[in-house]
Design a protein around this motif. Sequence first.
Motif, PDB file in Angstrom:
ATOM      1  N   ILE A 178       0.838  -1.200   0.000  1.00  0.00           N
ATOM      2  CA  ILE A 178       0.000   0.000   0.000  1.00  0.00           C
ATOM      3  C   ILE A 178       0.869   1.244   0.000  1.00  0.00           C
ATOM      4  O   ILE A 178       0.582   2.233  -0.690  1.00  0.00           O
ATOM      5  CB  ILE A 178      -0.947  -0.019   1.218  1.00  0.00           C
ATOM      6  N   VAL A 179       1.966   1.211   0.750  1.00  0.00           N
ATOM      7  CA  VAL A 179       2.878   2.349   0.778  1.00  0.00           C
ATOM      8  C   VAL A 179       3.487   2.574  -0.606  1.00  0.00           C
ATOM      9  O   VAL A 179       3.569   3.708  -1.094  1.00  0.00           O
ATOM     10  CB  VAL A 179       3.980   2.120   1.834  1.00  0.00           C
ATOM     11  N   GLU A 180       3.890   1.497  -1.254  1.00  0.00           N
ATOM     12  CA  GLU A 180       4.480   1.627  -2.588  1.00  0.00           C
ATOM     13  C   GLU A 180       3.471   2.193  -3.586  1.00  0.00           C
ATOM     14  O   GLU A 180       3.828   2.990  -4.465  1.00  0.00           O
ATOM     15  CB  GLU A 180       4.991   0.272  -3.061  1.00  0.00           C
ATOM     16  N   PHE A 181       2.215   1.799  -3.459  1.00  0.00           N
ATOM     17  CA  PHE A 181       1.201   2.315  -4.380  1.00  0.00           C
ATOM     18  C   PHE A 181       0.986   3.819  -4.172  1.00  0.00           C
ATOM     19  O   PHE A 181       0.882   4.584  -5.126  1.00  0.00           O
ATOM     20  CB  PHE A 181      -0.118   1.575  -4.170  1.00  0.00           C
ATOM     21  N   LEU A 182       0.920   4.227  -2.914  1.00  0.00           N
ATOM     22  CA  LEU A 182       0.703   5.646  -2.636  1.00  0.00           C
ATOM     23  C   LEU A 182       1.883   6.491  -3.113  1.00  0.00           C
ATOM     24  O   LEU A 182       1.702   7.650  -3.496  1.00  0.00           O
ATOM     25  CB  LEU A 182       0.473   5.844  -1.137  1.00  0.00           C
ATOM     26  N   LYS A 183       3.092   5.919  -3.095  1.00  0.00           N
ATOM     27  CA  LYS A 183       4.250   6.657  -3.571  1.00  0.00           C
ATOM     28  C   LYS A 183       4.290   6.715  -5.102  1.00  0.00           C
ATOM     29  O   LYS A 183       4.644   7.754  -5.674  1.00  0.00           O
ATOM     30  CB  LYS A 183       5.534   5.997  -3.042  1.00  0.00           C
ATOM     31  N   ASP A 184       3.961   5.605  -5.775  1.00  0.00           N
ATOM     32  CA  ASP A 184       4.058   5.545  -7.239  1.00  0.00           C
ATOM     33  C   ASP A 184       2.912   4.699  -7.787  1.00  0.00           C
ATOM     34  O   ASP A 184       3.089   3.523  -8.130  1.00  0.00           O
ATOM     35  CB  ASP A 184       5.411   4.950  -7.639  1.00  0.00           C
ATOM     36  N   PRO A 185       1.673   5.273  -7.876  1.00  0.00           N
ATOM     37  CA  PRO A 185       0.529   4.476  -8.357  1.00  0.00           C
ATOM     38  C   PRO A 185       0.629   4.090  -9.822  1.00  0.00           C
ATOM     39  O   PRO A 185       0.055   3.093 -10.244  1.00  0.00           O
ATOM     40  CB  PRO A 185      -0.665   5.399  -8.100  1.00  0.00           C
ATOM     41  N   SER A 186       1.375   4.864 -10.630  1.00  0.00           N
ATOM     42  CA  SER A 186       1.442   4.568 -12.063  1.00  0.00           C
ATOM     43  C   SER A 186       2.153   3.248 -12.337  1.00  0.00           C
ATOM     44  O   SER A 186       1.862   2.571 -13.328  1.00  0.00           O
ATOM     45  CB  SER A 186       2.161   5.708 -12.784  1.00  0.00           C
ATOM     46  N   ARG A 187       3.072   2.835 -11.475  1.00  0.00           N
ATOM     47  CA  ARG A 187       3.809   1.591 -11.704  1.00  0.00           C
ATOM     48  C   ARG A 187       2.879   0.387 -11.672  1.00  0.00           C
ATOM     49  O   ARG A 187       3.074  -0.585 -12.396  1.00  0.00           O
ATOM     50  CB  ARG A 187       4.897   1.458 -10.637  1.00  0.00           C
ATOM     51  N   PHE A 188       1.846   0.442 -10.836  1.00  0.00           N
ATOM     52  CA  PHE A 188       0.892  -0.658 -10.769  1.00  0.00           C
ATOM     53  C   PHE A 188      -0.131  -0.567 -11.890  1.00  0.00           C
ATOM     54  O   PHE A 188      -0.576  -1.584 -12.415  1.00  0.00           O
ATOM     55  CB  PHE A 188       0.180  -0.645  -9.416  1.00  0.00           C
ATOM     56  N   ALA A 189      -0.502   0.662 -12.255  1.00  0.00           N
ATOM     57  CA  ALA A 189      -1.529   0.841 -13.284  1.00  0.00           C
ATOM     58  C   ALA A 189      -1.042   0.395 -14.652  1.00  0.00           C
ATOM     59  O   ALA A 189      -1.838  -0.028 -15.505  1.00  0.00           O
ATOM     60  CB  ALA A 189      -1.968   2.304 -13.325  1.00  0.00           C
TER      61      ALA A 189
END
Length: 645
Positions: A178-189
């Motif tokens: 969750i922390v990684e997503f909040l920092k860089d959401p585009s990497r998951f998208a």
Amino acid sequence: MNNDDQPSGNPWVKSLLVWGGIFLALMMVVSMFGAQNETGSSITYSDFKAKVAEGTVSEVQIGEDRIVGKYRNGDPFSTVPIPNDTSLPELLQENDVNYAGKAPEEPNLLLYILIQALPFILILGIAFFALRQVQKGGGSGAMGFGKSKAKLLTERQGRVTFDDVAGIDEAREELEEIVEFLKDPSRFAKLGGQIPKGALLVGSPGTGKTLLARAIAGEAGVPFFTISGSDFVEMFVGVGASRVRDMFEQAKKNAPCIVFIDEIDAVGRHRGHGLGNSNDEREQTLNQLLVEMDGFEANEGIIIIAATNRPDVLDPALLRPGRFDRQVVVPIPDIDGREKILGVHMKKVPLAPDVNPRVIARGTPGFSGADLANLVNEAALLAARRNKRLVAMQEFEDAKDKVMMGAERRSMVMTEDEKKMTAFHEAGHAIVSINEPASDPIHKATIIPRGRALGMVMRLPERDSYSYHRDKMLANLSVAMGGRVAEELIFGHDKVSSGAASDIQYATSLARNMITKWGMSDKLGPLQYEEQQEGYLGMGGTQRLMMSDETSKLIDSEIRGLVDNAHAKAHEILRTENDKLHLLANALLEYETLTGEEIKELMEKGELDRPDTPSGPSGPVPVRGSSIPKAGKRFPGGDTAPQGA
């Protein structure tokens, strides 16, 4: 949502305008009274003519409806003239009074209207100001029912990171995504992945659920809104749903962000659970929360983290994927986790060189993070009370005894017979424990009253245990009966005391669980005969399943058999070790407190090489500074039961 921590436009300008308006209104009132005072005192027309005849008037101005003038001493006056009085000019000339005509004043319509409306303007201004004050504070006022009470925590409240969270490594690893997503959401998208919309933290009170949620926000560097589940529910139906909508609207403005809902079971309980237990307000609030979390409108960048210690009562619709996708268990820390947690809290206090966090961690099985924080705080308070500059190991040991057993009651007056009875009672527990191979080793025996117990024998497992075997449970039953058996052997059947009440309670409960829940009866087999029931206001208990009268009698017989066998085993041990029973009891009467090493030395050598030690601030100073670890659950008025029994 409460935006007290956000910039709200120009609050100073608004306050300046309000106080400026009040000041102008006051100035107008003062000027009105000042204008009236310029005309001076009002006198009758006859008095006016008499004053002129006396020669005390110096000058006048004659108008159609009013005459104003001054006395020779400079004081002003005014009067209302009589129409068509032709004798007045002659009188004024005779007494040497300067007089002139006064042109009629043209009325100022705007000023007249303003003066007439001034009271109403003041009333409206006060009412408006009061309503504004009522609406402040996150919807706490009468006009703010539908506003969310969530608070925005910023770095001013202290930034928390994963470095401040210890002992729950598995839970932390599960939330790092969750922390990684909040920092860089585009990497998951880019790969079509969707981050979980919500995470449910489940754990016992004090395990660090709220601290873990704050650490996620601190690591990601995003806004962190916090609210309690009870803040949604009011007596008016629909208020909670309105607050949920307002909370998500404010969260969207601050996205990406984290919304933390503590004690979500207050609003997320199973709908329609139980006959006549419906709550329209709570159910409407839950329905709105379900829609906001996974409805037609996407809430991108909003992570919902909730905490509860009652996941069994939550509505299934709340736990399904798409809402709370993950359930993260935050457990009671093990020995390594306790050592790390102690290290985090010990950074805040000055430590003496002899402090060993590993020894303290070993002596505190079952402690949560909050318990360990309280332990460190109690040690610091004890050191300050003793005027020490550093917190030593002795303070941690004394604080641990105080947290687990309560403060020493040295002022309690006990007769010699009661003290002797307590000494033999505790010696009975200790002797049986020494002669039971499956029993945990003894770490301390004392006859000093603490809390609601007159004395106790503390035992410590060699390591954290997650399951318990039949031989250890039978040994625990025998140790529990050791105190009562010692009283019977030494003082006789008619002189036994009520001090074994907690021992009997513990032994009965353990025997019942062995028979009805853990399948440890050869006659009844591995079947469950009791289940846990949730009662009103959480005051639940166990309830026997449907069974025949013969089976119920057999269960009672098996429970009685286990306790009777434990009583007989303790009787056999104490009768064989009668000399050691007297030896240990006399040592307790002399020294009041013995460590596990001292008891072992006394049993092996038959004597105790212990120098006399002066009394410290909390009693005699323990010999050799041994660790006194936690023994487990305590019962009122009696001894300490072994951990996990």
